[in-house]
Design a protein around this motif. Sequence first.
Motif, short mmCIF file in Angstrom:
data_model
loop_
_atom_site.label_atom_id
_atom_site.label_comp_id
_atom_site.label_asym_id
_atom_site.label_seq_id
_atom_site.Cartn_x
_atom_site.Cartn_y
_atom_site.Cartn_z
N SER A 79 0.78 -1.22 0.00
CA SER A 79 0.00 0.00 0.00
C SER A 79 0.82 1.28 0.00
CB SER A 79 -0.91 0.01 1.24
OG SER A 79 -1.74 1.13 1.25
N PRO A 80 0.29 2.29 -0.71
CA PRO A 80 0.85 3.63 -0.58
C PRO A 80 0.25 4.31 0.64
CG PRO A 80 -0.97 3.70 -2.12
CD PRO A 80 -0.81 2.26 -1.67
N VAL A 114 3.26 -3.98 3.61
CA VAL A 114 4.45 -3.32 3.08
C VAL A 114 4.01 -2.29 2.05
CG1 VAL A 114 5.87 -5.40 3.41
CG2 VAL A 114 4.77 -4.99 1.19
N GLY A 115 4.97 -1.55 1.52
CA GLY A 115 4.62 -0.64 0.44
C GLY A 115 5.62 0.47 0.26
N SER A 116 5.22 1.40 -0.58
CA SER A 116 6.08 2.51 -0.94
C SER A 116 5.24 3.76 -1.09
CB SER A 116 6.80 2.20 -2.25
OG SER A 116 7.70 3.22 -2.57
N GLY A 122 8.17 6.58 3.28
CA GLY A 122 7.74 5.41 2.51
C GLY A 122 6.37 4.87 2.84
N GLY A 123 5.54 5.67 3.47
CA GLY A 123 4.18 5.22 3.78
C GLY A 123 4.03 4.56 5.13
N VAL A 124 5.00 4.75 5.99
CA VAL A 124 4.99 4.06 7.29
C VAL A 124 3.72 4.34 8.10
CG1 VAL A 124 6.31 5.79 8.60
CG2 VAL A 124 6.47 3.39 9.22
N PRO A 150 10.74 4.70 0.79
CA PRO A 150 10.49 6.13 0.52
C PRO A 150 10.84 6.52 -0.91
CG PRO A 150 12.54 5.87 1.73
CD PRO A 150 11.95 4.49 1.60
N GLY A 151 10.31 7.67 -1.31
CA GLY A 151 10.67 8.27 -2.59
C GLY A 151 10.34 7.44 -3.81
#
Length: 188
Positions: A79-80, A114-116, A122-124, A150-151
């Motif tokens: 996921s974003p 997880v994700g970006s 990074g979407g934490v 991230p990024g």
Amino acid sequence: MSDVSILVLVGSLRSGSKNRELAEAAVDLAPEGTTLTIFEGLADLPFYNEDIDLPDSAPAGATAFREALAAADAVLAVSPEHNGTIPAVLKNAIDWASRPFGASAISGKPVAVVGSAYGQFGGVWAHDEARKAFGIAGANVLGDITLSIPGSVVRFAETHPRDDSEVVEQLTAVLAATVSAAREAVAA
């Protein structure tokens, strides 16, 4: 050891989504004896409404989603972050997955998030919120399995995540831990 099935939920419906690409990389990196399947029907889920969630007449999209969840040994949510939190499409899926509460297809199922995201973390925040929502829904949230890249827009501008050696290494570790948790859950 029997095969492990992991249902992948992508929290972005956008074509060209970097999180979709990350999910595709996870599918490509599936350990031997593991099948990852990206669920393609999140856009078909109506907003959760208890009035339409009836035992014999739930919407077709919700029924298909719940059947896919029930057939999976674990879930990987990719996921974003939208406005500092969980995207609506993923939250809605969690709401559908949570019913009937205590006896749903997500109850006790291992879930990794997880994700970006474009930002520096990074979407934490979204990942933490997704873990919280999955946990309240009854899932066995794998809180020690994390990956927040991230990024994403810059990092993956000209590179697919599967071609980024650091991401491949981290995603491979995420998948190994998720498969291990799924096997433990099935054996229990």
